[in-house]
Write a protein that holds these residues in place. Structure first.
Motif, PDB file in Angstrom:
ATOM      1  N   ARG A  85     -22.442 -86.450  -8.041  1.00  0.00           N
ATOM      2  CA  ARG A  85     -21.924 -85.324  -7.264  1.00  0.00           C
ATOM      3  C   ARG A  85     -20.624 -85.702  -6.559  1.00  0.00           C
ATOM      4  O   ARG A  85     -19.715 -84.867  -6.394  1.00  0.00           O
ATOM      5  CB  ARG A  85     -22.978 -84.855  -6.268  1.00  0.00           C
ATOM      6  N   ALA A  86     -20.527 -86.958  -6.126  1.00  0.00           N
ATOM      7  CA  ALA A  86     -19.285 -87.425  -5.498  1.00  0.00           C
ATOM      8  C   ALA A  86     -18.141 -87.396  -6.518  1.00  0.00           C
ATOM      9  O   ALA A  86     -17.021 -86.975  -6.198  1.00  0.00           O
ATOM     10  CB  ALA A  86     -19.476 -88.838  -4.958  1.00  0.00           C
ATOM     11  N   ILE A  87     -18.428 -87.825  -7.738  1.00  0.00           N
ATOM     12  CA  ILE A  87     -17.415 -87.779  -8.802  1.00  0.00           C
ATOM     13  C   ILE A  87     -16.977 -86.341  -9.052  1.00  0.00           C
ATOM     14  O   ILE A  87     -15.778 -86.056  -9.191  1.00  0.00           O
ATOM     15  CB  ILE A  87     -17.974 -88.420 -10.085  1.00  0.00           C
ATOM     16  N   CYS A  88     -17.941 -85.427  -9.111  1.00  0.00           N
ATOM     17  CA  CYS A  88     -17.618 -84.020  -9.354  1.00  0.00           C
ATOM     18  C   CYS A  88     -16.805 -83.424  -8.203  1.00  0.00           C
ATOM     19  O   CYS A  88     -15.883 -82.632  -8.437  1.00  0.00           O
ATOM     20  CB  CYS A  88     -18.906 -83.217  -9.569  1.00  0.00           C
ATOM     21  N   MET A  89     -17.149 -83.800  -6.975  1.00  0.00           N
ATOM     22  CA  MET A  89     -16.405 -83.283  -5.824  1.00  0.00           C
ATOM     23  C   MET A  89     -14.961 -83.762  -5.859  1.00  0.00           C
ATOM     24  O   MET A  89     -14.018 -82.980  -5.667  1.00  0.00           O
ATOM     25  CB  MET A  89     -17.074 -83.721  -4.518  1.00  0.00           C
TER      26      MET A  89
END
Length: 276
Positions: free
Chosen positions: A155-159
Motif C-alpha cells: 500500500r505504501a508503494i501504491c501511495m
C-alpha cells in the motif's frame, strides 16, 4: 488487380497500421470494401453480358438480361463481401486489442500501475536532452514491511506511485524500477524548476496517509537528481542520480539531493560517504 487481391491488400494494410482499433473502423472498412467489390462485380457482369450478346451466345434480350444479372451480382456480391469482410475485421479488431493490451502489460508494473524499468529506459532514450533524471527510494521500507506486514508495504508503494503520477504530469515519465525504487524523467522546465518539482513530490508523499488503520505511519522518500545534459550515456546519468540518492539516504533520509551538491556535502561531512 482482382477483387481478391484488392481485399488481400487492404486487409494486410489494416493489420499493419492498426486501422481496426475500434469497431466503427471495422464497419466503415467493410462498407467501403463491399462497395468496391460490388462495383467490380457489376462491371464484370455487364461486360460478360455484352460479350455474350456480341458473340450471339446470349439467349435473352441484352437489356433485361443485363438488368437481372446486375441485380443478382449486386445482391450476392454485397451480402457475401460485407459478411466476410466484417467477420474478418472483427477478428483483426480483437487481435489488435489483445496486442495493445499485451504491449501495455509488458510495459507496466502491475502493483503500481507505472511504467516498468524496461519501458522507462525505452522512453528515456526518446526524451529530450534538457531533462532531469530523478531516483526516488522509500525510506526504511524494510522496517515498514517487517513491522506492519507486506500488505502495508504494498500500500505504501501504491501511495507513492499515486502521488508521483499526480504531481508529475503526463509530459514527464514516471516508473517503478524495483522494489521500493522509482524513477522519473522531468522535462520542459528549468533545472531549478525541476528540482522544486521533485521537492514538491517529496512533500506530498510525506503528507499522505497509507491508510486509516495505520494513520500514524508516515511514509517518506529520499531522492537523487542529475541533469541529463551533463552525461553522454544513460548509465552515467543513472549512476550520478544514484550517488545523489545514496547521499540523501545517508544524510538522514526524507530529502532531495542534486548531483551537483554531492561533492560539497561530502567535503563538509568529511566522511567520504561515496567514493568519487
Amino acid at each position: 488487380m482482382t477483387a481478391r487481391s484488392i481485399i488481400d491488400h487492404h486487409v494486410k494494410q489494416a493489420c499493419e497500421t492498426n486501422r481496426f482499433e475500434h469497431k466503427d473502423q471495422v464497419l466503415r472498412f467493410a462498407v467501403k470494401m463491399t462497395a468496391a467489390v460490388t462495383i467490380i462485380a457489376d462491371i464484370l457482369n455487364l461486360a460478360a453480358h455484352v460479350s455474350l450478346n456480341a458473340l450471339g451466345l446470349l439467349p435473352y434480350a441484352l437489356l433485361p438480361a443485363a438488368i437481372v444479372g446486375l441485380v443478382i451480382s449486386t445482391v450476392v456480391a454485397s451480402v457475401l463481401t460485407f459478411s466476410v469482410i466484417y467477420v474478418i475485421g472483427l477478428a483483426i479488431h480483437r487481435l489488435t486489442i489483445s496486442r495493445a493490451m499485451f504491449e501495455r502489460l509488458s510495459r507496466t508494473d502491475m502493483l503500481s500501475g507505472l511504467l516498468n524499468r524496461r519501458a522507462f529506459v525505452d522512453e528515456v532514450s526518446k526524451a529530450p536532452q534538457d531533462a532531469s533524471l530523478v531516483l526516488f527510494d522509500i525510506d526504511r521500507f524494510k522496517f515498514i514491511n517487517d513491522t506492519y506486514g507486506h500488505d502495508v508495504g504494498d500500500r505504501a508503494i501504491c501511495m507513492v506511485s499515486r502521488q508521483l503520477a499526480a504531481t508529475l504530469s503526463d509530459k514527464h515519465i514516471v516508473a517503478r524500477i524495483g522494489g521500493e525504487e522509482f524513477a522519473a524523467l522531468i522535462v520542459e522546465l528549468t533545472p531549478t524548476e525541476r528540482l522544486a518539482l521533485v521537492e514538491r513530490c517529496r512533500q506530498m508523499i510525506e503528507a499522505s496517509n497509507v491508510g486509516d488503520d495505520v494513520a500514524h505511519l508516515r511514509v517518506t522518500v529520499s531522492a537523487g537528481i542529475a541533469e541529463r545534459s551533463s552525461h553522454d550515456t544513460f548509465q552515467s546519468l543513472f549512476l550520478r542520480s544514484d550517488r545523489a540518492l545514496y547521499l540523501a539516504k545517508a544524510s538522514g533520509r526524507n530529502r532531495v539531493i542534486h548531483s551537483d551538491q554531492v561533492q560539497e556535502l561530502m567535503d563538509k561531512s568529511g566522511e567520504g560517504l561515496y567514493a568519487s
